[in-house]
Write a protein that holds these residues in place. Sequence first.
Motif, PDB file in Angstrom:
ATOM      1  N   UNK A  80      13.037   6.637  -1.916  1.00 25.09           N
ATOM      2  CA  UNK A  80      13.073   5.151  -2.132  1.00 25.09           C
ATOM      3  C   UNK A  80      13.749   4.941  -3.355  1.00 25.09           C
ATOM      4  N   UNK A  81      14.511   3.748  -3.363  1.00 20.92           N
ATOM      5  CA  UNK A  81      15.304   3.273  -4.688  1.00 20.92           C
ATOM      6  C   UNK A  81      14.666   1.759  -5.042  1.00 20.92           C
ATOM      7  N   UNK A  82      14.484   1.950  -6.314  1.00 25.40           N
ATOM      8  CA  UNK A  82      14.170   0.387  -6.882  1.00 25.40           C
ATOM      9  C   UNK A  82      15.215   0.174  -8.332  1.00 25.40           C
ATOM     10  N   UNK A  83      15.573  -1.128  -7.708  1.00 27.64           N
ATOM     11  CA  UNK A  83      16.787  -1.568  -8.602  1.00 27.64           C
ATOM     12  C   UNK A  83      16.308  -2.588  -9.629  1.00 27.64           C
ATOM     13  N   UNK A  84      16.473  -2.282 -10.880  1.00 26.89           N
ATOM     14  CA  UNK A  84      16.358  -3.564 -11.591  1.00 26.89           C
ATOM     15  C   UNK A  84      17.542  -4.180 -12.432  1.00 26.89           C
ATOM     16  N   UNK A  85      18.660  -3.972 -11.811  1.00 31.27           N
ATOM     17  CA  UNK A  85      19.716  -4.475 -12.545  1.00 31.27           C
ATOM     18  C   UNK A  85      20.492  -3.726 -13.556  1.00 31.27           C
ATOM     19  N   UNK A  86      21.881  -4.007 -13.908  1.00 29.30           N
ATOM     20  CA  UNK A  86      22.508  -3.117 -14.961  1.00 29.30           C
ATOM     21  C   UNK A  86      21.957  -1.743 -14.958  1.00 29.30           C
ATOM     22  N   UNK A 106       0.894  -1.260  -0.139  1.00 34.06           N
ATOM     23  CA  UNK A 106       0.023   0.152   0.084  1.00 34.06           C
ATOM     24  C   UNK A 106       0.724   1.314  -0.065  1.00 34.06           C
ATOM     25  N   UNK A 107       2.038   1.180   0.973  1.00 31.86           N
ATOM     26  CA  UNK A 107       2.779   2.435   0.998  1.00 31.86           C
ATOM     27  C   UNK A 107       4.289   2.122   1.170  1.00 31.86           C
ATOM     28  N   UNK A 108       5.103   2.716   0.227  1.00 32.92           N
ATOM     29  CA  UNK A 108       6.501   2.362   0.304  1.00 32.92           C
ATOM     30  C   UNK A 108       7.240   3.728   0.572  1.00 32.92           C
ATOM     31  N   UNK A 109       8.113   3.202   1.519  1.00 29.30           N
ATOM     32  CA  UNK A 109       9.110   4.189   2.077  1.00 29.30           C
ATOM     33  C   UNK A 109       8.349   4.730   3.304  1.00 29.30           C
ATOM     34  N   UNK A 110       8.719   6.070   3.847  1.00 25.53           N
ATOM     35  CA  UNK A 110       8.270   6.521   5.043  1.00 25.53           C
ATOM     36  C   UNK A 110       8.210   8.007   5.002  1.00 25.53           C
ATOM     37  N   UNK A 168      19.680   0.030 -14.140  1.00 26.60           N
ATOM     38  CA  UNK A 168      18.228   0.333 -14.300  1.00 26.60           C
ATOM     39  C   UNK A 168      17.773   0.835 -12.875  1.00 26.60           C
ATOM     40  N   UNK A 169      18.125   1.891 -12.570  1.00 27.72           N
ATOM     41  CA  UNK A 169      17.691   2.495 -11.135  1.00 27.72           C
ATOM     42  C   UNK A 169      16.512   3.398 -11.243  1.00 27.72           C
ATOM     43  N   UNK A 170      15.596   3.322 -10.186  1.00 30.92           N
ATOM     44  CA  UNK A 170      14.606   4.253 -10.184  1.00 30.92           C
ATOM     45  C   UNK A 170      14.742   4.905  -8.857  1.00 30.92           C
ATOM     46  N   UNK A 171      14.597   6.317  -8.611  1.00 32.08           N
ATOM     47  CA  UNK A 171      14.580   6.774  -7.187  1.00 32.08           C
ATOM     48  C   UNK A 171      13.185   7.727  -7.362  1.00 32.08           C
ATOM     49  N   UNK A 172      12.559   7.686  -5.947  1.00 35.41           N
ATOM     50  CA  UNK A 172      11.250   8.205  -5.941  1.00 35.41           C
ATOM     51  C   UNK A 172      11.382   9.791  -5.906  1.00 35.41           C
ATOM     52  N   UNK A 173      10.234  10.547  -6.236  1.00 31.80           N
ATOM     53  CA  UNK A 173      10.529  11.945  -6.568  1.00 31.80           C
ATOM     54  C   UNK A 173      10.588  12.686  -5.148  1.00 31.80           C
TER      55      UNK A 173
END
Length: 572
Positions: free
Chosen positions: A523-529, A412-416, A531-536
Amino acid sequence: MSPPENEMTRKLMEELESSQNGSFELLEENGKAVIKIFNPTGKGRPVHPTDLMNRIRSMKIVPEKTVSIERLIKNTSEGRTPEGEAHIIGEWPKLIIRKNAVAEVQVDAEQMTAQLFIEPPEGGGKPPTVEGLQQLLKDHGVIKGVMADVLAGLGTKPVYNRLITVAKGKAPIAGENGYIRPLFETFNKPRIDKKAQKVDFKDVNLIRSAKAGEVIAEKVDPTLGEAGYAVSGRIMPAEPGTIAEFQLGANVEISPDGKQLISKIEGRPVLESNGKIRVDEVVYLKNIDYSTGNVDFPGSVIVEQSVADGFRLNASGSIILQSSVGVCEITAGKDVILSAGFMGRGEGKITSGGDVYARFVEQGTVVAKGSIFISEASLHSRLTAGGAVVVKGGRGDITGGEVSAGKYVQCNKLGGAGETKTVVVVGVDPEIRTVIDEIVAAIREKEITLEKIRVSLNRLNDAMKKRQLDAKEAETREKLVMALRKYKALVDSDQRQLETAQNSYSAHDRAFVLVEAQLYPNVEVNFGKGMLYRSPLRTAAGRQVIHVGEDRLVSVSPTLPRHMQAMLEEAK
């Protein structure tokens, strides 16, 4: 003839001759349309151009452009053209042949369909009749599966110049395969209250007991199937289903008639993913503490109260914990069920060969070969699953720590709200993550040793500035300098290996992170190689799906791509 009658005839003839209407003849001569015009007599009406043109049209004669019907009538009436003279006005039309509708039958090579192709009638020919079409099908061997309603429609409202299916065979239906039917509950997941969106851990019902000699499964015979037929009437036999065989696990045996599976012991019947059925021994323990010591059991274990801090529980089957656990080590070959939660305080660890279910996890490490299901929250914990990590049902928060899932993460919620650092690695084989974790742990351990070497070396260096070191101190200093170089080189080597490992793996193309309500900053989401996503920088509200697109770039969308939906359905 009497005199009165002769007089009457004479007067009639005079009247006819004195008032005869003009006339014309339209005839064919040598393939040409020829017209002859005759003048009226007495009070008779001359030939009218409209009457003549109507006759010409009805005969489908096309006058030549140089011909003027009005001029011909006028020239004849005025004597410029002799009456009865033949005038060619055009070509005589070919004879129209009456042709009835013609139907053809087409049957496919497998004789599963028959079609009709009907050519329309010509020249006032007759349309098809139902009776005629029925007979035509019989003549071509089509006697089964005839669609009477379609034929009736063609008889009342024919469809021309199109293939119309009028008969269909029936393909044989293969028999259903036999199968093994367990006679015990095989649903190994807690019940989910869909209205409240909560997992009911009181209704786990995983431990079902069987007595020695009890039938725990039975063999269901296959069916013969249903024969089919071709439109020719040929019977097409069905393929019968295959016979199922028992896959024997531990502590089971087959009945003498081969139809049933029997438990050899009193324990918990289990259906494995490969189809094997076994019966695990089950032990019920009130507590695991100094009264029991560490437990290592070749079956399933139920702990009614608590596992004391510092103790270890290992079972080859499932483990059911009916109270919260803390700083302990839990290892199961199958599922781990925590009716309450897990407060690891940074040291506790749960390892499962199946799935893990818990109400909450706080500062704990959970590793599952299958999936991890948490109803309330994961706080500052390390979660690693070969399948999915689902934190959903109550609060559904993942705050802090690191989450790694081979398939997807849903919460439901990711991060704090306090921008707590939260790392998610998704779509990566957990074994690769284990290797990375081992390298990280090795670097941390070497860095601790390196710091101790630096502190000791600095003390000797400070002493050397004030006085001359004795032989033993000098020897120690030399060894510390060499150790410093060695551990620096080892840390550098491990760092390079870590960098290579982190950049070598790539995520599964259907991996995703699904956040139902709120995505917090940091929040960081890593898909490898890479491919990194950082939350706004600001909290994002609403449903968000983080995934890798077809262009191999990380993207965020409000809906789950269709090709990823199956992944979510598999876990339900």
